[in-house]
Structure formats: C-alpha cells, structure tokens
Enzyme design. Sequence first.
Site, PDB file in Angstrom:
ATOM      1  CE  LYS A   1      66.660  12.007-121.946  1.00 39.54           C
ATOM      2  NZ  LYS A   1      65.427  11.987-122.733  1.00 39.54           N
TER       3      LYS A   1
ATOM      4  CD  GLN B   1      63.771  13.580-125.654  1.00 36.49           C
ATOM      5  OE1 GLN B   1      64.741  12.957-125.231  1.00 36.49           O
ATOM      6  NE2 GLN B   1      62.873  14.123-124.849  1.00 36.49           N
TER       7      GLN B   1
ATOM      8  CG  ASP C   1      61.849   6.860-122.207  1.00 37.14           C
ATOM      9  OD1 ASP C   1      62.353   7.296-121.160  1.00 37.14           O
ATOM     10  OD2 ASP C   1      61.693   7.537-123.235  1.00 37.14           O
TER      11      ASP C   1
END
Length: 297
Positions: free
Chosen positions: A54, A98, A121
Amino acid sequence: MSATIIDGKVFATTVRGKVAAHVARLKEENGITPGLAVVLVGADPASEVYVRSKGKMTIEVGMKSVEHRLSAETSEADLLSLIDSLNRDATIHGILVQLPLPGHLNEDLVINAINPAKDVDGFHISNVGLLGTGQKSMVPCTPLGCLMMLRDHHGSLAGLNAVVVGRSNIVGKPMAQLLLRDSCTVTIAHSRTKDIEEVCRRADILVAAVGRPEMITGAWVKPGATVIDVGINRIEKTDGGTRLVGDVAFESASAVAGAITPVPGGVGPMTIACLLANTLTAACRANGLAEPEGLTA
Ligand code: NDP
C-alpha cells in the site's frame, strides 16, 4: 474454455494511472497532495505485506504516504489518540487501520473513531449507513473494485440478476448495496441459503465472497454469466508447496461463464487501486473540488 477473462491486473494499472494523472493535476492546479496514513498494530506477516505494498503504490501515484507501526501491546487509548491526531492533520486525507487488530483492541470502537470523511476503507458505521441509504459515502475498496470491473464489462447493470454469495460487512453486504444502487435485482446467499446452486444458476452476475476454496463450480453458473471471484485461499499442492485459488473452480466455471475474474490477478489487485482512488476522492471532497470521474461508486 469460452469465458472472457476480466484481467484485474491490467484494470488496476489503468485505475492507478488515472489516479496518478488526477493527483498530478491536483498538485499543479491546487497545490494539494493527497495523503494516506496506514496504521499497523503488531507484526502479522500478511498485514506487513499489505501495508508495504500500500505504501509503495501510494508513493508511485504521487501521494504522501505515512505509516505508523505500533507494537502489538499498544493500548486502546494510545491508538485512539493517534487516530485523533490523524483526524486533525490537514495533510492526511485517508486513514486506514490495518485489520485484524490484536484481540485486546475493540475493532468497532477503533474504526468508528476515524473521521468518516477520511475512512478510506469505508467501514465506519456512518459510511455503512450512507451507502445503505444511497447517499455519498466512502465505499469499501474490494466491492468498489468489483463494481468498476462489472461496469466496464457490461456498461449498464440495470435489470441484471445479481447473486452475491457471502454476507460479510466488508465484502458481501456492501457489494450487494452497490449492485442494488446500479439497479440490479440482488440476492444475497450465505451458509444457510437453501438450494444455493439453483439460486446461483439464476445469476447474470455471480459474485463469490465466501472463503471456501473452489466451492462454486461450473454447475452453479448460468451459461454466459459474469463471475467475479473475490476469494483468496491458499491451498496445498501435491508437491508440498502452496498455491492461491479463489472461491470459484476456475476451469469448470470458465467453461460456462461469459466472463470471469481469475485468482490471482482478478479482484485482488483492484483492492489497493481502489484504496488509492478513495484517498483521492477524500482529498477532492475535503477541498470542495470535483470528484475524480470513473473512480467512485
Ligand atoms: P467472511 O468469512 O467474513 O464471510 C464469508 C461469508 O461466506 C459468510 O457470509 C458466510 O455465510 C458465507 N459462507 C461460508 N460458507 C458458505 C457456504 N458453504 N455456502 C454459502 N455461503 C457460505 O469472509 P470475507 O467476506 O471477509 O471474505 C470472503 C473471501 O474473500 C475470503 O476468501 C477472503 O480472503 C477474500 N477477500 C478478498 C479480498 C480481495 O482483496 N480480493 C478482500 C477481502 C476478502 P454466513 O454469514 O452464513 O456464515
């Protein structure tokens, strides 16, 4: 084999190229560099790999990348304090924590502490509600990637029968919401669905997000249907090594489907590309600028 292969690697490269071009314009015309902060708690090896790629791709498209690596023992209060400072940092437009988090941390509490406008997200409860009511929101990356590939392949999705197998909050449910928003007739199937093969055989669009290696075979697929395989399963080979397979038995399904995504190289690469697209969208919205065309839901 008759199905067209929907190449997620190629598609993701195109998406990242569009993001990079838009970022370059934002910098030149508005003096804005979109910024993405990724927070990793603990040292889960799979999460490490995701976070590294990422960061690399964020920099490649010209954005600012910030990584916060915290020890597995980090307290909830310290994590919430970091999120609070990122929420207030005007150079950060996207925040990703995460998952999974170590067991002592409450994931819902942590995710819902992120400013919804920076929740790239799309897991914050406000974004879930906005998506469910058809309003502008941040959309979870994996379903967004699936939607982009489906729109590209079909043009309009209106009126198509879509079956989503799997009802998780991160894939199945948001996928179903997005397909409904594009006027598909949507069915969500799950572990308690009766006659699931028959349900799947009615689908013009079949999305598999189950986490069961090669569960969906060609016998479940309507001839000519488009099959999107979200599953990522590592299985053992006869020689003792491992390989990645999806939730769809590729060979038998591709003999019946009209189009299909492979694993690897299908949905997977689209997920990070959509994370970058979401960060760009967040930066545009934060500055009252037009959203990037073709990169949102
Ligand atoms: P979850 O485990 O959270 O959800 C799985 C869903 O599948 C559940 O709703 C479950 O039903 C359903 N299911 C399980 N077994 C069956 C069965 N035998 N028949 C019908 N339905 C069943 O998984 P996720 O949604 O998080 O992930 C799904 C897959 O997608 C995984 O392989 C994961 O690795 C992959 N993935 C890939 C991503 C990518 O970037 N490509 C991103 C995220 C996930 P029930 O609710 O009834 O238990």
